[in-house]
Design a protein around this motif. Structure first.
Motif, PDB file in Angstrom:
ATOM      1  N   VAL A  81     -54.784  35.046   9.899  1.00 28.70           N
ATOM      2  CA  VAL A  81     -54.218  36.387   9.853  1.00 28.70           C
ATOM      3  C   VAL A  81     -53.317  36.553  11.069  1.00 28.70           C
ATOM      4  O   VAL A  81     -53.649  36.105  12.168  1.00 28.70           O
ATOM      5  CB  VAL A  81     -55.335  37.452   9.861  1.00 28.70           C
ATOM      6  CG1 VAL A  81     -54.743  38.849   9.982  1.00 28.70           C
ATOM      7  CG2 VAL A  81     -56.183  37.343   8.601  1.00 28.70           C
ATOM      8  N   THR A  82     -52.161  37.165  10.875  1.00 33.84           N
ATOM      9  CA  THR A  82     -51.241  37.370  11.993  1.00 33.84           C
ATOM     10  C   THR A  82     -50.843  38.835  12.088  1.00 33.84           C
ATOM     11  O   THR A  82     -50.744  39.525  11.071  1.00 33.84           O
ATOM     12  CB  THR A  82     -49.964  36.518  11.849  1.00 33.84           C
ATOM     13  OG1 THR A  82     -49.254  36.935  10.671  1.00 33.84           O
ATOM     14  CG2 THR A  82     -50.298  35.043  11.745  1.00 33.84           C
ATOM     15  N   LYS A  83     -50.609  39.290  13.300  1.00 29.30           N
ATOM     16  CA  LYS A  83     -50.132  40.642  13.544  1.00 29.30           C
ATOM     17  C   LYS A  83     -49.804  40.785  15.033  1.00 29.30           C
ATOM     18  O   LYS A  83     -50.091  39.893  15.839  1.00 29.30           O
ATOM     19  CB  LYS A  83     -51.180  41.682  13.135  1.00 29.30           C
ATOM     20  CG  LYS A  83     -52.396  41.722  14.042  1.00 29.30           C
ATOM     21  CD  LYS A  83     -53.304  42.872  13.682  1.00 29.30           C
ATOM     22  CE  LYS A  83     -54.352  43.089  14.773  1.00 29.30           C
ATOM     23  NZ  LYS A  83     -53.742  43.533  16.048  1.00 29.30           N
ATOM     24  N   CYS A  84     -49.230  41.922  15.401  1.00 32.63           N
ATOM     25  CA  CYS A  84     -48.934  42.231  16.797  1.00 32.63           C
ATOM     26  C   CYS A  84     -50.220  42.252  17.613  1.00 32.63           C
ATOM     27  O   CYS A  84     -51.250  42.760  17.176  1.00 32.63           O
ATOM     28  CB  CYS A  84     -48.244  43.596  16.867  1.00 32.63           C
ATOM     29  SG  CYS A  84     -48.250  44.363  18.500  1.00 32.63           S
ATOM     30  N   THR A  85     -50.175  41.693  18.807  1.00 28.49           N
ATOM     31  CA  THR A  85     -51.341  41.670  19.702  1.00 28.49           C
ATOM     32  C   THR A  85     -51.150  42.594  20.905  1.00 28.49           C
ATOM     33  O   THR A  85     -51.942  42.576  21.831  1.00 28.49           O
ATOM     34  CB  THR A  85     -51.576  40.239  20.225  1.00 28.49           C
ATOM     35  OG1 THR A  85     -50.459  39.857  21.035  1.00 28.49           O
ATOM     36  CG2 THR A  85     -51.753  39.254  19.082  1.00 28.49           C
ATOM     37  N   MET A  86     -50.099  43.405  20.895  1.00 26.58           N
ATOM     38  CA  MET A  86     -49.706  44.239  22.030  1.00 26.58           C
ATOM     39  C   MET A  86     -49.426  43.360  23.250  1.00 26.58           C
ATOM     40  O   MET A  86     -49.511  43.816  24.386  1.00 26.58           O
ATOM     41  CB  MET A  86     -50.753  45.301  22.362  1.00 26.58           C
ATOM     42  CG  MET A  86     -50.175  46.516  23.112  1.00 26.58           C
ATOM     43  SD  MET A  86     -51.405  47.670  23.783  1.00 26.58           S
ATOM     44  CE  MET A  86     -52.002  48.445  22.309  1.00 26.58           C
ATOM     45  N   CYS A  87     -49.112  42.083  22.982  1.00 26.50           N
ATOM     46  CA  CYS A  87     -48.840  41.119  24.071  1.00 26.50           C
ATOM     47  C   CYS A  87     -49.991  41.112  25.073  1.00 26.50           C
ATOM     48  O   CYS A  87     -49.783  41.194  26.298  1.00 26.50           O
ATOM     49  CB  CYS A  87     -47.529  41.442  24.766  1.00 26.50           C
ATOM     50  SG  CYS A  87     -46.059  41.038  23.786  1.00 26.50           S
ATOM     51  N   LEU A  88     -51.217  41.000  24.558  1.00 23.55           N
ATOM     52  CA  LEU A  88     -52.403  41.028  25.423  1.00 23.55           C
ATOM     53  C   LEU A  88     -52.327  40.022  26.568  1.00 23.55           C
ATOM     54  O   LEU A  88     -52.668  40.367  27.705  1.00 23.55           O
ATOM     55  CB  LEU A  88     -53.667  40.802  24.583  1.00 23.55           C
ATOM     56  CG  LEU A  88     -54.986  40.803  25.361  1.00 23.55           C
ATOM     57  CD1 LEU A  88     -55.185  42.123  26.092  1.00 23.55           C
ATOM     58  CD2 LEU A  88     -56.163  40.523  24.425  1.00 23.55           C
ATOM     59  N   PRO A  89     -51.905  38.755  26.339  1.00 27.42           N
ATOM     60  CA  PRO A  89     -51.814  37.816  27.467  1.00 27.42           C
ATOM     61  C   PRO A  89     -50.912  38.329  28.584  1.00 27.42           C
ATOM     62  O   PRO A  89     -51.215  38.144  29.768  1.00 27.42           O
ATOM     63  CB  PRO A  89     -51.249  36.547  26.821  1.00 27.42           C
ATOM     64  CG  PRO A  89     -51.659  36.634  25.391  1.00 27.42           C
ATOM     65  CD  PRO A  89     -51.579  38.079  25.053  1.00 27.42           C
ATOM     66  N   ARG A  90     -49.810  39.005  28.225  1.00 29.31           N
ATOM     67  CA  ARG A  90     -48.908  39.543  29.240  1.00 29.31           C
ATOM     68  C   ARG A  90     -49.554  40.725  29.972  1.00 29.31           C
ATOM     69  O   ARG A  90     -49.405  40.863  31.189  1.00 29.31           O
ATOM     70  CB  ARG A  90     -47.592  39.991  28.593  1.00 29.31           C
ATOM     71  CG  ARG A  90     -46.714  38.836  28.135  1.00 29.31           C
ATOM     72  CD  ARG A  90     -45.475  39.356  27.406  1.00 29.31           C
ATOM     73  NE  ARG A  90     -44.641  40.189  28.251  1.00 29.31           N
ATOM     74  CZ  ARG A  90     -43.665  39.745  29.038  1.00 29.31           C
ATOM     75  NH1 ARG A  90     -43.401  38.450  29.088  1.00 29.31           N
ATOM     76  NH2 ARG A  90     -42.934  40.579  29.755  1.00 29.31           N
ATOM     77  N   ILE A  91     -50.279  41.551  29.230  1.00 31.50           N
ATOM     78  CA  ILE A  91     -50.959  42.692  29.856  1.00 31.50           C
ATOM     79  C   ILE A  91     -51.976  42.193  30.883  1.00 31.50           C
ATOM     80  O   ILE A  91     -52.088  42.735  31.989  1.00 31.50           O
ATOM     81  CB  ILE A  91     -51.650  43.564  28.785  1.00 31.50           C
ATOM     82  CG1 ILE A  91     -50.605  44.241  27.896  1.00 31.50           C
ATOM     83  CG2 ILE A  91     -52.537  44.624  29.439  1.00 31.50           C
ATOM     84  CD1 ILE A  91     -51.191  45.034  26.750  1.00 31.50           C
ATOM     85  N   LEU A  92     -52.712  41.137  30.511  1.00 32.54           N
ATOM     86  CA  LEU A  92     -53.716  40.592  31.426  1.00 32.54           C
ATOM     87  C   LEU A  92     -53.078  39.986  32.675  1.00 32.54           C
ATOM     88  O   LEU A  92     -53.726  39.868  33.713  1.00 32.54           O
ATOM     89  CB  LEU A  92     -54.559  39.526  30.701  1.00 32.54           C
ATOM     90  CG  LEU A  92     -55.408  40.054  29.532  1.00 32.54           C
ATOM     91  CD1 LEU A  92     -56.142  38.907  28.853  1.00 32.54           C
ATOM     92  CD2 LEU A  92     -56.400  41.115  30.002  1.00 32.54           C
ATOM     93  N   GLU A  93     -51.805  39.615  32.560  1.00 34.91           N
ATOM     94  CA  GLU A  93     -51.073  39.079  33.717  1.00 34.91           C
ATOM     95  C   GLU A  93     -50.381  40.179  34.519  1.00 34.91           C
ATOM     96  O   GLU A  93     -49.692  39.913  35.496  1.00 34.91           O
ATOM     97  CB  GLU A  93     -50.023  38.069  33.253  1.00 34.91           C
ATOM     98  CG  GLU A  93     -50.607  36.807  32.654  1.00 34.91           C
ATOM     99  CD  GLU A  93     -49.533  35.874  32.124  1.00 34.91           C
ATOM    100  OE1 GLU A  93     -48.330  36.215  32.252  1.00 34.91           O
ATOM    101  OE2 GLU A  93     -49.874  34.806  31.587  1.00 34.91           O
ATOM    102  N   GLY A  94     -50.572  41.422  34.085  1.00 32.91           N
ATOM    103  CA  GLY A  94     -49.936  42.531  34.780  1.00 32.91           C
ATOM    104  C   GLY A  94     -48.503  42.770  34.348  1.00 32.91           C
ATOM    105  O   GLY A  94     -47.746  43.467  35.038  1.00 32.91           O
ATOM    106  N   LYS A  95     -48.097  42.228  33.199  1.00 35.52           N
ATOM    107  CA  LYS A  95     -46.737  42.388  32.698  1.00 35.52           C
ATOM    108  C   LYS A  95     -46.703  43.403  31.557  1.00 35.52           C
ATOM    109  O   LYS A  95     -47.727  43.744  30.981  1.00 35.52           O
ATOM    110  CB  LYS A  95     -46.193  41.044  32.201  1.00 35.52           C
ATOM    111  CG  LYS A  95     -46.133  39.965  33.257  1.00 35.52           C
ATOM    112  CD  LYS A  95     -45.625  38.666  32.636  1.00 35.52           C
ATOM    113  CE  LYS A  95     -45.580  37.540  33.654  1.00 35.52           C
ATOM    114  NZ  LYS A  95     -45.127  36.256  33.036  1.00 35.52           N
ATOM    115  N   LEU A  96     -45.497  43.850  31.234  1.00 34.17           N
ATOM    116  CA  LEU A  96     -45.302  44.747  30.105  1.00 34.17           C
ATOM    117  C   LEU A  96     -45.253  43.946  28.803  1.00 34.17           C
ATOM    118  O   LEU A  96     -44.868  42.771  28.809  1.00 34.17           O
ATOM    119  CB  LEU A  96     -43.990  45.518  30.259  1.00 34.17           C
ATOM    120  CG  LEU A  96     -43.887  46.504  31.421  1.00 34.17           C
ATOM    121  CD1 LEU A  96     -42.460  47.027  31.516  1.00 34.17           C
ATOM    122  CD2 LEU A  96     -44.854  47.661  31.234  1.00 34.17           C
TER     123      LEU A  96
END
Length: 401
Positions: free
Chosen positions: A168-183
């Motif tokens: 299944v695929t969908k938007c992840t809200m860019c979770l890896p980037r959020i965890l790195e402190g990025k937008l």
């Protein structure tokens, strides 16, 4: 769909554990308890009045998630002539909506506070993360696709073109980037600040501040504040939300309250689930074995064909090289013969020229000898005349005497 042993054992263990404890609905299904989301969870506010349809958000999403490139480039705005939806390789799209002026709105997973997809997933492959993102664990998924049916926003997609490892695929809200402190990628690239990232509770306040400050500019409603129990993706609009493709018939009741009754029947049939999985696993392994044999045969056949083709190509190459060598030898022989003939011709011409020169010189010598002989004869005649004159003079003197 082929199920790996890891997925099979994981699903089997989960269902058996739920059966023995009798708590499947509590652990994996929906409950009647209202979950208001994580208070410090993040979200995104999408101000559709600021969207300029540049599609940079689509491009950033594609690059951040390393998705397949689309057939048409991101600067092609004609794709908006038709309404689009998210797909297995397209986590977000911007659509155009007609009004007094064209309005553009971005669509992706709304990351519900109480996700319908997660409530429908009995193996907990989908869940709400404390960051606010609804995340997906591919290793737990059994491919039932209940999440696709449950989602009121028609977001989750399935990789049907990947028969070996579908997901299944969908938007992840860019979770890896959020965890790195990025937008999130789409927020980071938006040139008009039509997308604002922050804590959901702060975004709700910001949205209402915008509405109160410009009441003639916005509809007096923050979409996602309460819909289906609330979402982490919030919307502002200058025209009714239904005119920009947003459902206004969802109400405020969280999805799990609708699915609690249905999922409450799961423990009744869960005892049959291991049997079903066993059968599916056996069939799957049989298919895998047959597929492996067919693959091996195909590989051997391909190798044989490749070997024969290679030998044939080598033979043709060898013949070509032999012919080229023969042609080269013939050309060299021909060239040598031509050079030898040319040299012989030049030598013959030189010999003829030398002979002609000798003959010309000999003729000149003969002519010179003849001229010398004539001169000698003339001189002899003159000498004779001179002697005769002298004698005559002497005879005349004698006569006078």
């Amino acid at each position: 769909m082929a199920i790996s042993r890891r997925k099979f054992l994981g699903s089997l263990g989960a269902t058996i554990g739920a059966t023995t404890t009798g708590a499947l609905t509590k652990a994996y299904g929906a409950t009647n308890k209202h979950f208001k989301g994580y208070p410090e969870g993040f979200g995104v506010l999408h101000d559709t009045t600021k969207c300029i349809r540049c599609r940079k958000c689509e491009q950033a999403c594609n690059e951040v998630n390393k998705l397949d490139k689309p057939e048409r480039p991101f600067d092609d705005l004609k794709v908006m002539d038709q309404k689009r939806r998210t797909g297995e390789a397209t986590y977000t799209v911007v659509n155009k909506f007609k009004g007094s002026l064209d309005v553009f709105a971005k669509k992706q997973c709304n990351h519900c506070q109480e996700p319908a997809c997660a409530s429908a997933c009995f193996v907990k492959a989908l869940k709400k993360d404390e960051t606010g993102a609804v995340v997906y664990d591919e290793s737990l998924c059994v491919g039932c696709r209940y999440c696709m049916v449950a989602c009121p926003f028609n977001i989750p997609a399935y990789t049907y073109n990947d028969p070996l490892t579908p997901k299944v695929t969908k938007c992840t809200m860019c979770l890896p980037r959020i965890l790195e402190g990025k937008l999130p990628g789409c927020v980071d690239i938006c040139p008009r600040e039509a997308l604002i990232f922050g804590k959901r509770k702060d975004l709700v306040k910001l949205a209402w501040k915008k509405i109160n400050k410009n009441p003639d500019h916005y509809i007096e409603h923050v979409y996602g504040e309460y819909e289906m129990g609330g979402t982490s993706w919030l919307y502002l609009s200058g025209i009714p939300f239904e005119q920009i493709g947003m459902r206004e018939d969802l109400g405020v009741t969280p999805a799990p309250q609708f699915t609690a009754g249905a999922l409450g029947t799961v423990p009744i049939i869960v005892g049959l689930w291991p049997v079903l999985l066993t059968g599916v696993y056996a069939i799957s392994k049989r298919k895998e074995k047959i597929a492996s044999q067919e693959q091996e045969e195909a590989v051997q056949k391909t190798k044989a064909l490749a070997t024969n083709e290679m030998n044939e190509q080598l033979s043709k190459l060898k013949d070509k090289m032999v012919k080229e060598k023969e042609t080269a030898v013939q050309n060299e022989v021909k060239k040598a013969l031509e050079e030898a003939a040319k040299k012989a011709e030049e030598e013959a011409k030189a010999a003829e020229e030398a002979k002609a020169a000798e003959e010309a010189k000999a003729a000149e010598d003969v002519e010179a000898a003849e001229e010398a002989e004539i001169v000698d004869d003339i001189e002899a005649v003159e000498d004779t005349k001179a002697v005769d004159g002298t004698n005559a003079a002497d005879d005349a003197v004698k006569e006078e005497e």
